[in-house]
Scaffold this motif. Structure first.
Motif: not given
Ligand code: SF4
Length: 617
Positions: A279, A588, A593-600, A606
């Motif tokens: 991701r 997502c 965003c389902t809050g997996c933490g990757v983007c922040p 994305l």
């Molecule tokens: S942090 Fe990014 S990859 Fe993760 S759920 Fe939110 S939008 Fe998707």
């Protein structure tokens, strides 16, 4: 060497003179790396990562990259008999002459082959036993999600994308060479550890609890980061892509051009490690893909373009891309393929649009046999989706459908297994109705669930080998009759995979012991020998059940917790709870965003390229 090659079964594996192979002058390029694929040539040459890194390094002045693969058993025998070291393909030089050896860790079952390659090259297996003159042994690829079982064999690992990080490493090696400091191994390792994305395992101490679980993994000295964060190429459009890849002389596993349409996947299947560690999703621009396809066709002569990614049908403009490519290259005899299809009618229509001539087998992966269990794993498809998709496929002229499932998923019950049988039979009946005159076949292919790090199921136990065998037997008994086929994975292979995928450093002893007993090339069923592992565990006193069959405490510290792939542990815990409650979590990609933490966490986002995909469904 040439003489030796006349005595092996497939000498073309080792020649290194293929179309587009790059032979850079040794003396003019003082930084030299060999990319080592720990499997046979046919497997390694189908790997996109190799093509990318080979191109990205070789286009830079002052550095070169050559290739090496695991030798077939015949060449291995000859090398050992004649006391010759394993060599690179391009210059046929011993691997010891390179500054860096880079292994890709694609699959746990290649670990014994890595040792075999180091041994054949004459390099000490243990990083701690290597000295100034030895190459730096580094690892990358998905296995680095938890490299601990092989940590003692490696000088460093790279987490995440390599396009930028690898040339940076080689540039650093180059300047240390210039300074004359390259022989100071400690200094080199500390310098590597200070680079973003690089993990130097010997600079970390692992402490254990009395019950054998990990208590902590801590840096041994100042200046070594507590956590190593993976590298991400934020925008693939700006990244290097190989449009002049090597064309093998002999048939390899995937004999085709690879066009990487995007990286990452947002579906969030709870068993899927690749979906988590790659991701965020980053799509390539359509115009760039069309240009790359044109160059690939011009430079290779292959007859198929494969649109690769973890889930190609998700690419925002996949329909447009596939249709334009199919139309552009039909006259030149080049077909388009989509290696990964989703279980939906859109995917089938897409496959139909591009596979006009050859309608071989269409593969879907429902993964589980009941809706309840598909919700547990967050598969995001229902029975209607599956039947509509297979119905469309039969109507469009496909006769053979292949279905992938997993056995031993968390919460699995007998009715879920019988659900597999029921689904396969319904699809077959449907085929008989919708494809009259034909002879539809439905193949059910089952693998065993392997709990993997960085997934919502990383805490779950694996089913015992005996239980898996019973389940396979049940399916075998029921999936009999005309039109039905059944195949399965060897339970013992999945067991070893489970042990290694969530293991710690102590397991390195078992890997050495298994290799000494002859284990190598274990991704191939003809070479896998379970007794090597049974004896290895007995000899080292390690209990494989501790790693594979134990349900882990929610707060347990994992051997990979000091590595950071961006996915938050709290998110995975939440997903695990939702799994047990049978709650699905949305993709997502759809906007929330389902809050997996990757983007922040990684400071990325994305990258979706929009397009008419939604209106087309
Ligand atoms: S942090 Fe990014 S990859 Fe993760 S759920 Fe939110 S939008 Fe998707």
């Amino acid at each position: 060497m040439e003489k030796l090659l006349t005595r092996v079964s497939k000498p073309a594996r080792y020649l290194g003179t293929e179309w587009n192979a790059i032979h850079k002058a040794w003396e003019e390029n003082p930084v030299r790396m060999a990319f080592v694929y720990p499997d046979l040539y046919e497997v390694g040459m189908s790997h996109l990562g190799l093509a990318i890194l080979y191109g990205v390094v070789n286009e830079r002045p002052g550095m070169l990259m050559e290739r090496a693969f695991a030798p077939g058993p015949d060449l291995e025998g000859l090398l050992r008999e004649n006391h010759l070291p394993l060599f690179s393909l391009e210059s046929h030089r011993p691997l010891t002459e390179f500054d860096v050896l880079g292994f890709t860790l694609q699959y746990e079952m290649s670990y014994t082959t890595i040792l075999n390659i180091l041994d054949l090259a004459g390099i000490p297996l243990m990083a701690s036993e290597r000295s100034a003159g030895h190459p730096l042994v580094i690892g990358g690829g998905p296995g680095v999600a938890n490299p601990e079982p092989v940590a003692p064999f490696f000088d460093a690992f790279l987490l995440g994308d390599g396009e930028e990080a690898l040339p940076e490493l080689l540039a650093m090696v180059g300047s240390l060479k210039k300074e004359g400091a390259i022989n100071d191994r400690r200094r080199v390792l500390k310098a590597i550890a200070s680079m973003p994305g690089f993990y130097v395992p010997s600079l970390y101490e692992v402490e254990y609890n009395n019950d054998g679980t990990v208590a902590a993994v801590v840096p041994r000295e100042e200046g070594v980061p507590e956590r190593v964060v993976k590298r991400v190429i934020p925008d693939l459009d700006a990244a290097y892509f190989p449009t002049q890849p090597i064309v093998p002389f002999l048939e390899v596993i995937h004999d085709r051009m690879m066009l990487e349409v995007m990286r990452g996947c947002t579906h969030g299947c709870r068993f899927c490690q690749a979906g988590a560690i790659y991701r965020p999703v980053r799509e390539r621009d359509l115009s760039i893909l069309l240009r790359q396809a044109e160059e690939l066709v011009r430079h290779t002569g292959h007859e198929e373009i494969s649109l690769t990614s973890l889930s190609t049908a998700d690419y925002s403009r996949v329909e447009e891309l596939a249709r334009v490519l199919a139309a552009a290259y039909a006259d030149r005899g080049v077909s388009i393929s989509l290696p990964s299809l989703r279980v939906d009618a859109f995917s089938v229509r897409l496959a139909e649009a591009v596979q006009r001539v050859r309608k071989s087998t269409l593969t879907f992966a429902p993964e589980a046999g009941s809706q309840r269990l598909r919700d547990v794993i967050n598969k995001g498809v229902n029975e209607e989706d599956i039947l509509t998709a297979t119905g469309e496929a039969f109507r469009a002229g496909w006769q053979a459908i292949k279905l992938y499932f997993m056995l031993g998923l968390p919460t699995e019950r007998e009715e879920d297994l019988l659900g597999i049988v029921d689904l396969a039979r319904r699809i077959l009946d449907q085929g008989r109705k919708l494809a009259p005159g034909g002879k539809p076949t439905v193949t059910v292919s089952v693998s065993s669930f392997v709990p993997k790090p960085w997934t919502a199921f990383q805490w779950e136990p694996q089913d015992r080998v005996e239980a898996i065998k019973e389940k396979q037997k049940l399916l075998r008994t029921h999936l009999k009759g005309p039109g039905l086929r059944f195949n399965w994975h060897e339970a013992e292979v999945s067991f070893i995979e489970a042990v290694l995928s969530r293991g710690d450093r102590r397991l390195s002893r078992a890997i050495v012991a298994a290799w000494r007993r002859g284990a190598r090339l274990e991704g191939w069923s003809e070479y896998f020998n379970y007794s090597c592992w049974e004896e290895a565990f007995r000899e080292t006193g390690l209990d494989p059940a501790f790693y594979a069959y134990r349900s882990r405490r929610e707060e347990e510290i994992f051997p990979w917790d000091h590595l950071d792939f961006g996915i938050a542990k709290d998110f995975l815990k939440r997903e695990r709870r939702r799994a047990w409650e049978g709650l699905v979590t949305a993709d997502c990609r759809s906007g929330r965003c389902t809050g997996c933490g990757v983007c922040p966490g990684l400071g990325v986002d994305l990258i979706l390229k929009g397009g008419p995909r939604d209106s087309a469904t």
